[in-house]
Design a protein around this motif. Structure first.
Motif, mmCIF file in Angstrom:
data_model
loop_
_atom_site.group_PDB
_atom_site.id
_atom_site.type_symbol
_atom_site.label_atom_id
_atom_site.label_comp_id
_atom_site.label_asym_id
_atom_site.label_seq_id
_atom_site.Cartn_x
_atom_site.Cartn_y
_atom_site.Cartn_z
ATOM 1 N N ALA A 113 -28.324 85.479 -33.636
ATOM 2 C CA ALA A 113 -27.516 85.336 -32.421
ATOM 3 C C ALA A 113 -26.836 83.972 -32.387
ATOM 4 O O ALA A 113 -27.453 82.948 -32.670
ATOM 5 C CB ALA A 113 -28.380 85.522 -31.183
ATOM 6 N N GLY A 114 -25.578 83.973 -32.068
ATOM 7 C CA GLY A 114 -24.830 82.732 -31.914
ATOM 8 C C GLY A 114 -24.214 82.213 -33.196
ATOM 9 O O GLY A 114 -23.434 81.250 -33.156
ATOM 10 N N LEU A 115 -24.506 82.813 -34.333
ATOM 11 C CA LEU A 115 -23.905 82.360 -35.587
ATOM 12 C C LEU A 115 -22.479 82.890 -35.702
ATOM 13 O O LEU A 115 -22.215 84.050 -35.394
ATOM 14 C CB LEU A 115 -24.722 82.822 -36.789
ATOM 15 C CG LEU A 115 -26.104 82.206 -36.962
ATOM 16 C CD1 LEU A 115 -26.801 82.809 -38.180
ATOM 17 C CD2 LEU A 115 -25.999 80.696 -37.116
ATOM 18 N N ALA A 116 -21.590 82.048 -36.158
ATOM 19 C CA ALA A 116 -20.207 82.459 -36.357
ATOM 20 C C ALA A 116 -20.116 83.386 -37.563
ATOM 21 O O ALA A 116 -20.992 83.376 -38.437
ATOM 22 C CB ALA A 116 -19.332 81.230 -36.583
ATOM 23 N N ALA A 117 -19.059 84.172 -37.624
ATOM 24 C CA ALA A 117 -18.836 85.019 -38.796
ATOM 25 C C ALA A 117 -18.725 84.118 -40.020
ATOM 26 O O ALA A 117 -18.172 83.012 -39.952
ATOM 27 C CB ALA A 117 -17.557 85.828 -38.615
ATOM 28 N N GLY A 118 -19.257 84.553 -41.127
ATOM 29 C CA GLY A 118 -19.178 83.759 -42.351
ATOM 30 C C GLY A 118 -20.293 84.109 -43.304
ATOM 31 O O GLY A 118 -21.050 85.062 -43.095
ATOM 32 N N GLN A 152 -20.041 95.381 -34.004
ATOM 33 C CA GLN A 152 -19.181 94.769 -32.999
ATOM 34 C C GLN A 152 -18.547 95.856 -32.153
ATOM 35 O O GLN A 152 -18.172 96.910 -32.663
ATOM 36 C CB GLN A 152 -18.083 93.944 -33.678
ATOM 37 C CG GLN A 152 -18.618 92.748 -34.425
ATOM 38 C CD GLN A 152 -19.293 91.755 -33.502
ATOM 39 O OE1 GLN A 152 -18.760 91.416 -32.458
ATOM 40 N NE2 GLN A 152 -20.471 91.314 -33.874
ATOM 41 N N PRO A 153 -18.431 95.607 -30.839
ATOM 42 C CA PRO A 153 -17.776 96.610 -30.008
ATOM 43 C C PRO A 153 -16.313 96.744 -30.435
ATOM 44 O O PRO A 153 -15.700 95.753 -30.852
ATOM 45 C CB PRO A 153 -17.877 96.031 -28.589
ATOM 46 C CG PRO A 153 -18.127 94.581 -28.769
ATOM 47 C CD PRO A 153 -18.796 94.409 -30.097
#
Length: 180
Positions: free
Chosen positions: A18-23, A48-49
């Protein structure tokens, strides 16, 4: 750089993403002592919605054009994701009158939304609606005929709202008739 770790004495180690950016990220698995020849590594990421049908409408330049408003225009099944802003451009063919409104209806429990109204330049904030209910509404009374921008956004980074309705209600302009 270590971003998270788990070091319990049980049979399961788990780290929240949770809270990690895409990458891209690396996971390091190691034994406290000895060797474990039989373990399973799993990475579970929630889907992802889906974006709503008007994306990518995140700026004044990419605003969804709702054209000239007469009567009620209602756009349903719209969504806001964290950091997202939804921009809509619309035109009033006559000056706004009492009862003419711009509104956003949503379930506040799913995530807070706020509503802004900008002038035709897309930078001059004219009106806003911030609240903690299921409806944000702006009166269009007193606005001159012309183009405007409506912006719907989540005021807090953790808020997402998967389902909102944007509505514009403008009384149709009366047509001329014979004098009696």
């Amino acid at each position: 750089t270590v971003l998270g770790y788990s070091n319990s004495q049980g049979n399961l180690e788990e780290i929240s993403l949770a809270g990690l950016a895409a990458g891209s990220y690396y996971a390091r698995v190691y034994a406290f002592s000895g060797v474990n020849p039989d373990y399973a590594l799993a990475v579970a990421v929630a889907p992802q919605p889906p974006s709503d049908r008007f994306e990518d409408n995140d700026t004044a330049d990419t605003a969804t054009d709702l054209h000239t408003i007469s009567g009620t225009v209602s756009e349903t099944a719209l969504s806001i994701e964290s950091g997202d802003e939804d921009w809509y451009r619309f035109t009033l063919s006559s000056d706004g009158r009492p009862g003419d409104t711009l509104s956003v209806e949503f379930d506040h429990a799913l995530g807070d939304l706020d509503l802004l109204l900008y002038g035709s330049d897309g930078t001059t904030l004219l009106k806003y609606s911030y609240g903690d209910g299921n409806l944000e509404e702006i009166s269009l009374a007193g606005l001159a005929a012309g183009s405007y921008y409506a912006v719907v956004y989540a005021p807090f980074p953790e808020d997402n709202n998967p389902d909102y309705t944007l509505a514009l209600a403008v009384a149709p302009q009366a047509t001329g008739g014979d004098d009696v």
